[in-house]
Write an enzyme that holds these catalytic residues in place. Sequence first.
Site, short mmCIF file in Angstrom:
data_model
loop_
_atom_site.label_atom_id
_atom_site.label_comp_id
_atom_site.label_asym_id
_atom_site.label_seq_id
_atom_site.Cartn_x
_atom_site.Cartn_y
_atom_site.Cartn_z
N GLY A 66 1.95 2.33 10.70
CA GLY A 66 2.90 3.88 11.11
C GLY A 66 3.72 3.89 12.26
O GLY A 66 4.76 5.28 11.43
N LYS A 87 0.13 4.08 -0.63
CA LYS A 87 -0.57 5.46 0.36
C LYS A 87 -0.25 7.00 -0.53
O LYS A 87 -0.35 6.56 -1.66
CB LYS A 87 0.48 6.15 2.06
CG LYS A 87 -0.19 4.62 2.41
CD LYS A 87 -0.36 4.19 3.87
CE LYS A 87 -0.03 3.20 4.59
NZ LYS A 87 -0.62 3.21 5.65
N GLU A 134 -6.63 4.57 7.52
CA GLU A 134 -7.01 6.33 7.26
C GLU A 134 -8.14 6.35 6.67
O GLU A 134 -8.46 7.81 6.94
CB GLU A 134 -5.45 6.98 6.50
CG GLU A 134 -4.47 6.06 7.58
CD GLU A 134 -3.35 5.97 6.35
OE1 GLU A 134 -3.38 5.37 5.01
OE2 GLU A 134 -2.15 5.11 7.45
N GLU A 179 -5.95 -5.27 10.52
CA GLU A 179 -4.66 -4.04 10.98
C GLU A 179 -5.11 -3.27 11.86
O GLU A 179 -5.28 -1.88 12.10
CB GLU A 179 -4.20 -2.99 9.72
CG GLU A 179 -4.21 -3.57 7.85
CD GLU A 179 -3.55 -2.32 7.04
OE1 GLU A 179 -2.30 -2.98 6.96
OE2 GLU A 179 -4.48 -0.86 6.88
N SER A 234 3.23 -2.19 10.07
CA SER A 234 3.91 -1.79 10.81
C SER A 234 5.67 -3.23 10.02
O SER A 234 6.35 -3.80 10.64
CB SER A 234 4.92 -1.43 12.10
OG SER A 234 4.88 -0.40 12.20
N ASN A 243 0.26 -1.33 -0.31
CA ASN A 243 0.10 -0.11 -0.22
C ASN A 243 0.98 1.06 -0.33
O ASN A 243 1.65 1.22 1.45
CB ASN A 243 -0.68 0.24 1.59
CG ASN A 243 -1.56 1.26 1.79
OD1 ASN A 243 -1.81 2.41 0.94
ND2 ASN A 243 -2.73 1.65 2.60
N HIS A 257 -9.88 0.93 4.93
CA HIS A 257 -8.75 1.39 5.43
C HIS A 257 -9.11 2.39 7.08
O HIS A 257 -9.87 3.14 6.86
CB HIS A 257 -7.34 1.76 4.16
CG HIS A 257 -5.71 1.97 4.90
ND1 HIS A 257 -5.67 3.06 6.05
CD2 HIS A 257 -5.28 0.86 4.78
CE1 HIS A 257 -4.53 2.52 5.64
NE2 HIS A 257 -3.52 1.29 5.81
P1 PGA Z 1 2.60 0.23 7.58
O1 PGA Z 1 0.94 0.77 7.16
O2 PGA Z 1 3.40 -0.93 6.92
O3 PGA Z 1 3.09 1.66 6.85
O4 PGA Z 1 2.45 0.38 8.74
C1 PGA Z 1 0.56 -0.55 6.49
C2 PGA Z 1 -0.47 -0.01 5.97
O5 PGA Z 1 -1.28 0.96 6.47
O6 PGA Z 1 -1.56 -1.05 5.48
#
Ligand code: PGA
Length: 253
Positions: free
Chosen positions: A173, A11, A97, A167, A212, A9, A95
């Site tokens: 993140g 982003k 976010e 997640e 992460s 992903n 997601h």
């Molecule tokens: P990250 O994000 O690996 O940077 O923690 C995962 C995601 O949001 O899909």
Amino acid sequence: MRRPMVAGNWKMHGSQATNQALLAELEGHVRPDWPIDIAVFPPYVYLADAVRALEDGRIQVGAQDVCAEAGGAFTGQVGASMLKDVGCSYAIVGHSERRRWYHEDDTLVARKFAAALAGGLKPVLCVGETLEEREARQTESVVARQVDAVIAMHGVGGFADAVLAYEPVWAIGTGRTASPAQAQEVHAFLRSRIGAHDAKMAARLRILYGGSVKAGNAAELFAMPDVDGGLVGGASLSADEFRQICAAAAVHH
Ligand code: PGA
């Protein structure tokens, strides 16, 4: 039994130049005989370019979001059939976010899940609890509510062509990943939740862990019996990290 999947992903990162370099490097790194599915999820404007750059189809392309509507007067939106038209195979829905910054609720996410399927895409449904919810011991009730919203609207059938991603919001993140045991516990719970409706489908459903994931922790996460790969954010922007994560998934097929 379940073919692992590693999804990158991206982003809101990248440019034409950096994407081109990253995809070229990835194509060079990824072994054709790895028995896993690999997909990248660039921002909308770069999707068609990514499909062209990955022409042989070893690495598939997906969108980070999809409109809940099929088409029409919805300024700024992109529909599933358009994503399919430019060569996408998947769409991430729900997601954290999107849920947090764009106020997407369970009902909207369930509609997006259905819109993706109707447009010929495989939805990657993201679920996960916040830190406050985990500390209040609400992890299972939160992810159950998020999955149940999809089942309530469309029945469990859609999961036959979908991927689920656990997640935990506190791990995204942050550099703070769930332990393999923590991930396994929730993955097993999710599988049994869906299995209560259709045990065969639940046994076939891929449940990815996200939050992460990096080269250094992928192997121990993917070794868990109900962890079928990863949804990778930050580490998917490095071809070398992403390759190592794919290699870890290939070992645990
Ligand atoms: P990250 O994000 O690996 O940077 O923690 C995962 C995601 O949001 O899909």
